[in-house]
Design an enzyme around this catalytic site. Structure first.
Site, PDB file in Angstrom:
ATOM      1  N   ASN A  44      43.793  49.262  29.532  1.00 60.72           N
ATOM      2  CA  ASN A  44      42.426  49.053  29.072  1.00 60.72           C
ATOM      3  C   ASN A  44      41.457  48.920  30.248  1.00 60.72           C
ATOM      4  OD1 ASN A  44      43.606  48.936  26.546  1.00 60.72           O
ATOM      5  ND2 ASN A  44      43.470  46.712  26.386  1.00 60.72           N
ATOM      6  N   GLY A 235      37.709  41.789  27.089  1.00 59.21           N
ATOM      7  CA  GLY A 235      37.952  41.054  28.325  1.00 59.21           C
ATOM      8  C   GLY A 235      38.383  41.954  29.468  1.00 59.21           C
ATOM      9  N   ASP A 236      39.110  43.024  29.146  1.00 60.25           N
ATOM     10  CA  ASP A 236      39.536  43.977  30.171  1.00 60.25           C
ATOM     11  C   ASP A 236      38.343  44.779  30.682  1.00 60.25           C
ATOM     12  OD1 ASP A 236      42.277  43.228  29.824  1.00 60.25           O
ATOM     13  OD2 ASP A 236      42.327  44.474  28.029  1.00 60.25           O
ATOM     14  N   ALA A 237      37.443  45.169  29.785  1.00 59.58           N
ATOM     15  CA  ALA A 237      36.225  45.868  30.196  1.00 59.58           C
ATOM     16  C   ALA A 237      35.354  44.949  31.046  1.00 59.58           C
ATOM     17  CB  ALA A 237      35.463  46.360  28.972  1.00 59.58           C
ATOM     18  N   ALA A 240      36.769  44.885  34.520  1.00 57.74           N
ATOM     19  CA  ALA A 240      36.465  46.121  35.238  1.00 57.74           C
ATOM     20  C   ALA A 240      35.037  46.100  35.765  1.00 57.74           C
ATOM     21  CB  ALA A 240      36.671  47.320  34.314  1.00 57.74           C
TER      22      ALA A 240
END
Length: 294
Positions: A44, A235-237, A240
Site C-alpha cells: 500500500n 495510514g500507509d498513504a 508515504a
C-alpha cells in the site's frame, strides 16, 4: 521526486467487503459491494509512493499461486518494483470488512507474508536506497534490516501497525529514525518507553489529523473535513506522504499537512491501495487548513 524507498513487509491479496453495518454476534449484515486487489502495508505504501513520483521497491513474500501472481502484476502496473520471495505457503489473504462510515475490520491468515528474510535484500540495493520503510513483519527480520540500513547511513522509518502491542519490536526501534503509529499503538509505545528510543514519532489520529513529536518539539495538524469511504490503507498513504514531504520540506508543519492530505485522499477511495497525485494533494493542503505548532 525520484526518491528511492524500499518498503519491506507484508504483501497480501485483499478481498474488500462493504457492508451496511458490522453485525453483532448472531446478527447479520448485508454486503453492498465486493472487490479484490493486492494489499498489505508494504504494498500500500509503495503504490502511494509511486503515484507521488517516488521510486519504490517492495521486499516481501507471496505464495506460488494465483493470488501471488495477481499481486505481483498489480504492483508492476502501479509502477512498483518488487523483490518478492516465493513460498510454499499460500499468499496471505485478508478480508477487509468496511461499514457505511468507512470503518474497517480485518480477518485474515498470515500465509506466506513473512517468508522473506533480511538476507533476501542485496546489500548493494539497500546501500543505494534513500530510505527504508519497514511495516509490520517478523521482528527479527525487521531488526536486521533496520540495523543494516543504519550501518549504511540509510534513514529508517517503521510503521508496525496493529501488532505493535503483541510483538517485541524494541530492537527495530533502536535503529529507527521515525515511528508511525495510531492512538492505540501510541499508548502502548509510550507506556513501554518506546517513544524515548526514536527521534521522531508521528501519531495518526484518523479523521482528527495527526501529531508529530520531533525531538523536543510538538507539531499538530487537524486534518481535512472529508467523508470517509474506506479507511483501509489510509495510514500507509499518510506515511508515504510524510516520508516524501519531510525529505523535501524544512517546515515540519507542511510535511504533516501533506501526510494528512494523502491519508484523507486514500480514505475517500475504496480499497487499501490508492494512486495519489501531487495535484490533488496540493489542492487539499492549500485549501485553507492551517497546521498548529505547540
Amino acid at each position: 521526486m525520484d526518491m528511492r524507498v524500499i518498503c519491506a513487509g507484508h504483501v497480501n491479496w485483499d478481498v474488500t467487503l462493504h457492508v451496511d453495518h458490522f453485525p453483532k454476534p448472531d446478527g447479520e449484515g448485508r454486503i453492498t459491494d465486493r472487490s479484490q486487489s493486492s494489499g498489505g502495508s508494504a504494498s500500500n505504501a509503495a503504490v502511494a509512493l509511486a503515484g507521488l513520483d517516488a521510486d519504490p521497491l517492495v521486499l516481501g513474500s507471496v505464495g506460488r499461486d494465483d493470488h501471488g501472481t495477481m499481486a505481483r502484476r498489480e504492483l508492476a502496473a502501479a509502477g512498483v518494483e518488487t523483490l518478492l520471495v516465493e513460498s510454499d505457503e499460500p499468499t496471505a489473504v485478508k478480508y477487509l470488512i468496511v461499514d457505511e462510515n468507512g470503518g474497517v475490520a480485518v480477518l485474515g491468515n498470515d500465509g506466506a507474508n513473512e517468508a522473506f528474510c533480511a538476507s533476501d535484500l542485496p546489500a548493494e540495493t539497500l546501500a543505494e536506497a534513500d530510505h527504508l520503510h519497514l511495516t509490520g513483519q517478523d521482528p527479527a527480520t525487521a531488526a536486521t534490516l533496520a540495523r543494516d540500513a543504519a550501518a549504511a547511513d540509510v534513514p529508517v522509518s517503521f510503521d508496525p501497525g496493529r501488532r505493535l502491542p503483541y510483538r517485541d519490536y524494541s530492537a527495530v526501534l533502536s535503529h529507527a529514525d521515525l515511528l508511525f503509529c495510531n492512538d492505540r499503538e501510541a499508548d502502548h509505545a509510550e507506556d513501554s518507553g518506546l517513544f524515548d528510543t526514536v527521534p521522531t514519532v508521528v501519531v495518526k489520529h484518523g479523521d482528527c489529523g495527526a501529531t508529530a513529536y520531533i525531538d523536543d518539539r510538538t507539531v499538530t495538524n487537524a486534518g481535512y473535513p472529508i467523508e470517509s469511504v474506506d479507511t483501509a490503507g489510509a495510514g500507509d498513504a499518510f506515511a508515504a506522504g510524510y516520508l516524501l514531504a519531510s525529505a523535501e520540506e524544512t517546515n515540519p508543519e507542511r510535511a504533516l499537512a501533506v501526510a494528512n492530505a494523502c491519508g484523507a485522499l486514500a480514505a475517500q477511495s475504496p480499497g487499501a491501495q490508492t494512486t495519489l497525485d501531487w495535484e490533488s494533494v496540493w489542492e487539499l493542503v492549500d485549501s485553507g487548513q492551517s497546521p498548529e505548532t505547540a
